[in-house]
Design an enzyme around this catalytic site. Structure first.
Site, mmCIF file in Angstrom:
data_model
loop_
_atom_site.group_PDB
_atom_site.id
_atom_site.type_symbol
_atom_site.label_atom_id
_atom_site.label_comp_id
_atom_site.label_asym_id
_atom_site.label_seq_id
_atom_site.Cartn_x
_atom_site.Cartn_y
_atom_site.Cartn_z
ATOM 1 N N ASN A 1 0.833 -1.214 0.000
ATOM 2 C CA ASN A 1 0.000 0.000 0.000
ATOM 3 C C ASN A 1 0.860 1.255 0.000
ATOM 4 O OD1 ASN A 1 -3.003 -0.731 0.214
ATOM 5 N ND2 ASN A 1 -1.985 -2.174 1.596
ATOM 6 N N HIS B 1 -0.143 -1.374 15.006
ATOM 7 C CA HIS B 1 0.058 -0.828 16.351
ATOM 8 C C HIS B 1 -1.124 0.091 16.623
ATOM 9 C CE1 HIS B 1 2.085 1.094 19.802
ATOM 10 N NE2 HIS B 1 1.625 2.230 19.304
ATOM 11 N N LEU C 1 -2.663 3.184 18.046
ATOM 12 C CA LEU C 1 -2.169 4.490 18.488
ATOM 13 C C LEU C 1 -3.111 5.078 19.545
ATOM 14 C CD1 LEU C 1 -1.156 5.857 15.004
ATOM 15 C CD2 LEU C 1 0.404 5.409 16.916
ATOM 16 N N HIS D 1 -8.390 -0.084 6.450
ATOM 17 C CA HIS D 1 -8.858 -1.302 7.125
ATOM 18 C C HIS D 1 -9.539 -2.213 6.102
ATOM 19 C CE1 HIS D 1 -10.094 -3.992 10.209
ATOM 20 N NE2 HIS D 1 -11.374 -3.789 10.002
ATOM 21 N N ASP E 1 -9.977 0.941 14.335
ATOM 22 C CA ASP E 1 -10.744 0.767 13.095
ATOM 23 C C ASP E 1 -12.128 1.414 13.146
ATOM 24 O OD1 ASP E 1 -8.584 -0.573 11.947
ATOM 25 O OD2 ASP E 1 -9.235 -2.495 12.767
ATOM 26 N N GLU F 1 -7.657 -2.182 -2.012
ATOM 27 C CA GLU F 1 -6.884 -1.372 -1.061
ATOM 28 C C GLU F 1 -5.950 -0.402 -1.779
ATOM 29 O OE1 GLU F 1 -6.167 -3.894 3.001
ATOM 30 O OE2 GLU F 1 -4.749 -4.207 1.391
HETATM 31 C C1 GRF Z 1 -3.217 -4.741 4.292
HETATM 32 O O1 GRF Z 1 -4.033 -5.785 3.856
HETATM 33 C C2 GRF Z 1 -3.898 -3.953 5.351
HETATM 34 O O2 GRF Z 1 -5.241 -3.791 5.174
HETATM 35 C C3 GRF Z 1 -3.604 -4.828 6.514
HETATM 36 O O3 GRF Z 1 -2.271 -5.154 6.394
HETATM 37 C C4 GRF Z 1 -2.010 -5.281 5.020
HETATM 38 C C5 GRF Z 1 -0.799 -4.493 4.727
HETATM 39 O O4 GRF Z 1 -0.291 -4.768 3.470
HETATM 40 N N1 GRF Z 1 -4.172 -4.534 7.741
HETATM 41 P P1 GRF Z 1 0.966 -3.994 2.924
HETATM 42 O O5 GRF Z 1 2.028 -3.986 3.994
HETATM 43 O O6 GRF Z 1 0.545 -2.603 2.557
HETATM 44 O O7 GRF Z 1 1.394 -4.768 1.719
#
Ligand code: GRF
Length: 225
Positions: free
Chosen positions: A23, A114, A116, A135, A175, A204
């Site tokens: 991401n 983590h 926060l 999320h 969340d 995502e």
């Molecule tokens: C994602 O699926 C996010 O929603 C989750 O952890 C994953 C992180 O993926 N809680 P990345 O590290 O961005 O590849």
């Protein structure tokens, strides 16, 4: 992006990660191809081994690592950790752009494992700052870890037909917080956990960029979240 009321400014984005950083990569790519009017100015991981740190380094982005375990081993608390994390963000950003004292910036939690506390959150108040989280579930469902897996099992138990992804404002409740964007993901009878995860990741990567774009626009307009 940017219309007559929103001057184009390269606002800074801080990304907090714990793992692979796909991401984070989506955000970096979007800033580089002009899809996102911002600059990833800092990446912080709470895990030294996070691959996302290598992605940041490859893109020439400053990084830092802060480990809660190290804090705990030194007799410090979670609050100490959260305050140190906030301080690291402020110090590193000031080093990177010393004249940017009053510029707004965005903090994105992208797979940051983590929770926060308000001690951290209150350091970055609106309208000058915003903190958003990704999320992999719809608002009010499957809070916390393993959200995709729990949704998949709920589907198998015939309690749900779909799940989704959301971007929301970070508040002390995990969340929760006002939703910036959400998108539904249908679960298919042919899905395995892996194929569902793959489709969730695709959503995502799109939604995190769009969520950052919407939030940066609000910061530029002086609104915050
Ligand atoms: C994602 O699926 C996010 O929603 C989750 O952890 C994953 C992180 O993926 N809680 P990345 O590290 O961005 O590849």
């Amino acid at each position: 992006m940017g219309d007559s009321t929103t001057p184009l400014r390269n606002l800074r984005i801080v990304v907090l990660i714990s793992g692979n950083g796909s991401n984070l990569q989506a955000i970096i790519d979007a800033t580089q191809n002009g899809q996102l009017n911002g600059e990833v100015a800092l990446v912080i991981s709470n895990r030294k081994a996070a691959f996302g740190l290598s992605r940041a380094e490859k893109a020439g982005i400053p990084t830092a690592t802060l480990s809660l375990k190290k804090f705990k081993d030194a007799g410090k608390t979670r609050v100490d950790f959260d305050l140190a994390l906030a301080e690291t963000i402020k110090t590193k950003l000031a080093e990177g752009r010393p004249t940017a004292d009053n510029e707004p910036y965005l903090i994105v939690l992208a797979g940051f494992m983590h929770i926060l506390s308000s001690d951290f959150i209150n350091q970055f108040p609106p309208p000058r700052h915003a903190i958003i989280n990704l999320h992999p579930a719809l608002p009010g469902t499957f809070d916390g870890i393993d959200a995709v897996e729990r949704a998949f099992h709920a589907f198998q138990a015939k309690s749900i037909t779909h799940t989704g992804v959301m971007i929301h404002k970070v508040i002390p409740e995990v969340d929760r917080g006002d939703v910036v964007l959400q998108e539904t993901v249908k679960i298919l009878d042919t899905d395995t956990l892996e194929t569902l995860e793959e489709r969730i990741h695709e959503v995502e990567h799109r939604l995190i960029v769009e969520g950052a774009r919407v939030t940066l626009k609000r910061l530029v307009e002086g609104k915050g979240l």
